[in-house]
Design an enzyme around this catalytic site. Sequence first.
Site, PDB file in Angstrom:
ATOM      1  N   PHE A 294       3.698  16.023 -13.349  1.00 42.85           N
ATOM      2  CA  PHE A 294       3.144  15.425 -12.135  1.00 42.85           C
ATOM      3  C   PHE A 294       2.100  14.401 -12.594  1.00 42.85           C
ATOM      4  O   PHE A 294       0.925  14.745 -12.790  1.00 42.85           O
ATOM      5  CB  PHE A 294       2.468  16.494 -11.268  1.00 42.85           C
ATOM      6  CG  PHE A 294       3.402  17.546 -10.721  1.00 42.85           C
ATOM      7  CD1 PHE A 294       3.967  18.497 -11.550  1.00 42.85           C
ATOM      8  CD2 PHE A 294       3.703  17.592  -9.361  1.00 42.85           C
ATOM      9  CE1 PHE A 294       4.819  19.470 -11.050  1.00 42.85           C
ATOM     10  CE2 PHE A 294       4.559  18.559  -8.852  1.00 42.85           C
ATOM     11  CZ  PHE A 294       5.115  19.498  -9.695  1.00 42.85           C
ATOM     12  N   ASP A 295       2.553  13.172 -12.800  1.00 43.21           N
ATOM     13  CA  ASP A 295       1.655  12.183 -13.411  1.00 43.21           C
ATOM     14  C   ASP A 295       0.424  11.880 -12.551  1.00 43.21           C
ATOM     15  O   ASP A 295      -0.611  11.479 -13.078  1.00 43.21           O
ATOM     16  CB  ASP A 295       2.395  10.871 -13.690  1.00 43.21           C
ATOM     17  CG  ASP A 295       3.339  10.987 -14.880  1.00 43.21           C
ATOM     18  OD1 ASP A 295       2.985  11.687 -15.848  1.00 43.21           O
ATOM     19  OD2 ASP A 295       4.421  10.387 -14.844  1.00 43.21           O
ATOM     20  N   GLU A 298      -1.520  15.973 -12.199  1.00 39.48           N
ATOM     21  CA  GLU A 298      -1.815  16.661 -13.457  1.00 39.48           C
ATOM     22  C   GLU A 298      -2.552  15.739 -14.435  1.00 39.48           C
ATOM     23  O   GLU A 298      -3.337  16.197 -15.249  1.00 39.48           O
ATOM     24  CB  GLU A 298      -0.513  17.147 -14.129  1.00 39.48           C
ATOM     25  CG  GLU A 298       0.093  18.360 -13.454  1.00 39.48           C
ATOM     26  CD  GLU A 298       1.389  18.809 -14.115  1.00 39.48           C
ATOM     27  OE1 GLU A 298       1.680  20.016 -14.046  1.00 39.48           O
ATOM     28  OE2 GLU A 298       2.131  17.964 -14.666  1.00 39.48           O
ATOM     29  N   TYR A 379       4.816   5.757 -20.757  1.00 43.42           N
ATOM     30  CA  TYR A 379       5.393   5.044 -19.629  1.00 43.42           C
ATOM     31  C   TYR A 379       4.364   4.261 -18.839  1.00 43.42           C
ATOM     32  O   TYR A 379       3.205   4.655 -18.770  1.00 43.42           O
ATOM     33  CB  TYR A 379       6.019   6.090 -18.687  1.00 43.42           C
ATOM     34  CG  TYR A 379       7.375   5.705 -18.178  1.00 43.42           C
ATOM     35  CD1 TYR A 379       8.468   5.665 -19.040  1.00 43.42           C
ATOM     36  CD2 TYR A 379       7.569   5.377 -16.841  1.00 43.42           C
ATOM     37  CE1 TYR A 379       9.716   5.302 -18.573  1.00 43.42           C
ATOM     38  CE2 TYR A 379       8.818   5.027 -16.375  1.00 43.42           C
ATOM     39  CZ  TYR A 379       9.889   4.989 -17.238  1.00 43.42           C
ATOM     40  OH  TYR A 379      11.124   4.644 -16.777  1.00 43.42           O
ATOM     41  N   HIS A 429      16.677  11.526 -16.370  1.00 43.42           N
ATOM     42  CA  HIS A 429      15.494  12.045 -15.685  1.00 43.42           C
ATOM     43  C   HIS A 429      15.337  11.327 -14.350  1.00 43.42           C
ATOM     44  O   HIS A 429      16.024  10.332 -14.092  1.00 43.42           O
ATOM     45  CB  HIS A 429      14.247  11.824 -16.560  1.00 43.42           C
ATOM     46  CG  HIS A 429      14.024  10.377 -16.896  1.00 43.42           C
ATOM     47  ND1 HIS A 429      14.635   9.773 -17.968  1.00 43.42           N
ATOM     48  CD2 HIS A 429      13.302   9.415 -16.293  1.00 43.42           C
ATOM     49  CE1 HIS A 429      14.291   8.502 -18.011  1.00 43.42           C
ATOM     50  NE2 HIS A 429      13.479   8.249 -16.998  1.00 43.42           N
ATOM     51  N   ASP A 438      -0.516   7.894   6.576  1.00 41.81           N
ATOM     52  CA  ASP A 438      -1.265   8.431   7.708  1.00 41.81           C
ATOM     53  C   ASP A 438      -1.323   7.328   8.763  1.00 41.81           C
ATOM     54  O   ASP A 438      -2.184   6.452   8.721  1.00 41.81           O
ATOM     55  CB  ASP A 438      -2.659   8.850   7.214  1.00 41.81           C
ATOM     56  CG  ASP A 438      -3.486   9.491   8.306  1.00 41.81           C
ATOM     57  OD1 ASP A 438      -3.065   9.450   9.477  1.00 41.81           O
ATOM     58  OD2 ASP A 438      -4.568  10.018   7.979  1.00 41.81           O
ATOM     59  N   TYR A 568       2.109  23.233   3.820  1.00 43.59           N
ATOM     60  CA  TYR A 568       1.508  22.547   4.968  1.00 43.59           C
ATOM     61  C   TYR A 568       2.392  22.682   6.214  1.00 43.59           C
ATOM     62  O   TYR A 568       1.886  22.762   7.323  1.00 43.59           O
ATOM     63  CB  TYR A 568       1.321  21.042   4.701  1.00 43.59           C
ATOM     64  CG  TYR A 568       0.462  20.669   3.512  1.00 43.59           C
ATOM     65  CD1 TYR A 568      -0.474  21.547   2.973  1.00 43.59           C
ATOM     66  CD2 TYR A 568       0.589  19.407   2.936  1.00 43.59           C
ATOM     67  CE1 TYR A 568      -1.248  21.181   1.868  1.00 43.59           C
ATOM     68  CE2 TYR A 568      -0.188  19.026   1.838  1.00 43.59           C
ATOM     69  CZ  TYR A 568      -1.101  19.921   1.307  1.00 43.59           C
ATOM     70  OH  TYR A 568      -1.851  19.553   0.229  1.00 43.59           O
TER      71      TYR A 568
HETATM   72 CO    CO Z   1      12.724   6.448 -16.396  1.00 42.73          CO
END
Ligand code: CO
Length: 631
Positions: A294-295, A298, A379, A429, A438, A568
């Site tokens: 979770f870039d 995390e 990346y 991937h 919102d 949620y």
């Molecule tokens: Co890629």
Amino acid sequence: MSTPVHPLEPLSADELRRAVAVLRSADRLSEAARFSCALPVEPDKATLRGGNGAAIERRVRLVGYDRELGASFDALISLSQDKLLDFSRVETGHAPISLADVARVSGITKADPRWQEAMRNRGIEDFDLVQIDPWPGGGFVPEGAPAGTRLMRAISFVHEDPDDNAYARPVEGLIAYVDLEREEVFRLDDHGVVPFPPEAGRYDAASVGPLRDDLRPVEITQPEGPSFEVDGHAIRWQKWQLRISLHPTHGLVLHDVCYEDEGRVRPILHRASLADMVVPYGDPSPMHAWKHVFDASEASIGHLANSLKLGCDCLGEIRYFDATFLGPKGEPFSVENAVCMHEEDYGVLWKHTNFYTQSTEVRRSRRLVISAIHTVGNYEYGFFWYLYLDGTIQMEVKLTGIVGVSAVAPGGGSDTAPLIAPQLASPVHQHLFCFRLDFELDGRENSVVEVNAEPLPRGPDNPNGTGFRSATTALTSEAGAKRDVDPGRSRYWKVLNPNVENRLGVPVAYKLLPQGSPTLLAARDSVFAQRAGFACHNLWVSAYDPAELGAAGDFTNLHPGGAGLPAYTAGDRPLENTDLVVWHTFGLTHSPRPEDWPVMPMEYCGFLLQPVGFFERNPALDVPPTGHCAT
Ligand code: CO
């Protein structure tokens, strides 16, 4: 007396220092505590609209990990009162990976005798040439790991010299599990030696051979300057008004996006940003089967914003914004030129030639580009918000950098990890982004509908069988608003305000126009799907709750799953004519090509928000003719 600061202005270095001092003086942390990030606590909509912005309390959350506490912490501080309002130990999950963790993972791994032995087995004696990439340890905590400990994985790559691309030489088969609480390699998996691929992966100008010499310069000039105005982080451009910020977790945030329509400033979005993202790997081999980072939440993607350079990252008349964040030891650090803003010509906006008179009207399209580029390990992610003259808003995510790699034996490569260079494979991937939109479309109470193009049944009203219609279905509660794209039906979703009608007697609306991308391909009962529930649907809609900002929850690092959007929306709250939030998951499913090596040409994905009856007619009729058409 200091000048009152707008409640949505980013936290200053001075405010961050004060917050840290308040927390330290409360004596809740040990010397070993390290900060992951400082999260601005934005006032909720009711408070913000309540009137005097300057009187609103400024708050910040300081989040981090204290090794002596054996847990992550979450502290809420009032900057207006210089007071600690709340301090809690994080019971499920951990604070994001900090820059301190990254350095420690490398040191701890390289000091481990088993890892050193495994490297010698691969012919590597000089450990200074080894690059350790830390990966979050979440989801697959090995048996016997101390409960609740701060665990990371470490994988290794070997440089030929300190400046080359180490991803050309992955250490296949070797995974270290690092326990950051006990500062040791808790476990080392060695799945067997695979020889290093034979080629270097250099891509710098000096290494790639002769450069082409026939590209003549493109210069963008705006002799009278750009058409925007900036006050702090408030921006006015054409009929748009908005504010921006760069958030540690959510990256580039748009606040209070409004459009001035015949003298009325009409709100469209209260807040729009990334709410999390996940990069699940599809190769089930032991080197990759656990990878689903979770870039955003995390790795605190905001901290990883590049300092952008004129003429390379951005071309033309650029306005930059710096960003200030909190470093691991409680010292602020700033990223200069983290956000780039400029205007861009975007071809023809509208045109018609009257065939009978041969008279032509044509106007140029222009967009305001607000962007940031983040480097997360191997990346790069660019997030580009575009505002157009006709009321359209666009998010374009740009992906480049170096793909994930595996060393394979000669003749290797497969449909889960295709070959991209000799003896170098790259696992399939996905990059799945969830944006939280919102809406505040002409007011706080909005509704959402789904629109599908569908053929009409043949009958007396459709004698040729050629009829079709736009069929609209209301999404009335959270459970029924978990939806997926359907390009075969031209499916889109529309946010409308049932209390405001246009002159045709129809509620004003904006549509979310998705691209045709698959959701998470991992099994729905897999660890990936449990932890990244948001990635299992393209659309979610929730009733507004200021505490619900993260698509996978607040503390995703080492979290077992179930948090965020699935939690949620578990109460199935009603959504009609209410304050609601739209969440859109989209992305790329990536089967790497040889052309993606050694560095990947930019790939793109995103979505559009377009007015539908929000305006009475084409809102860009008043754009003046230019160039040869102006006379
Ligand atoms: Co890629």
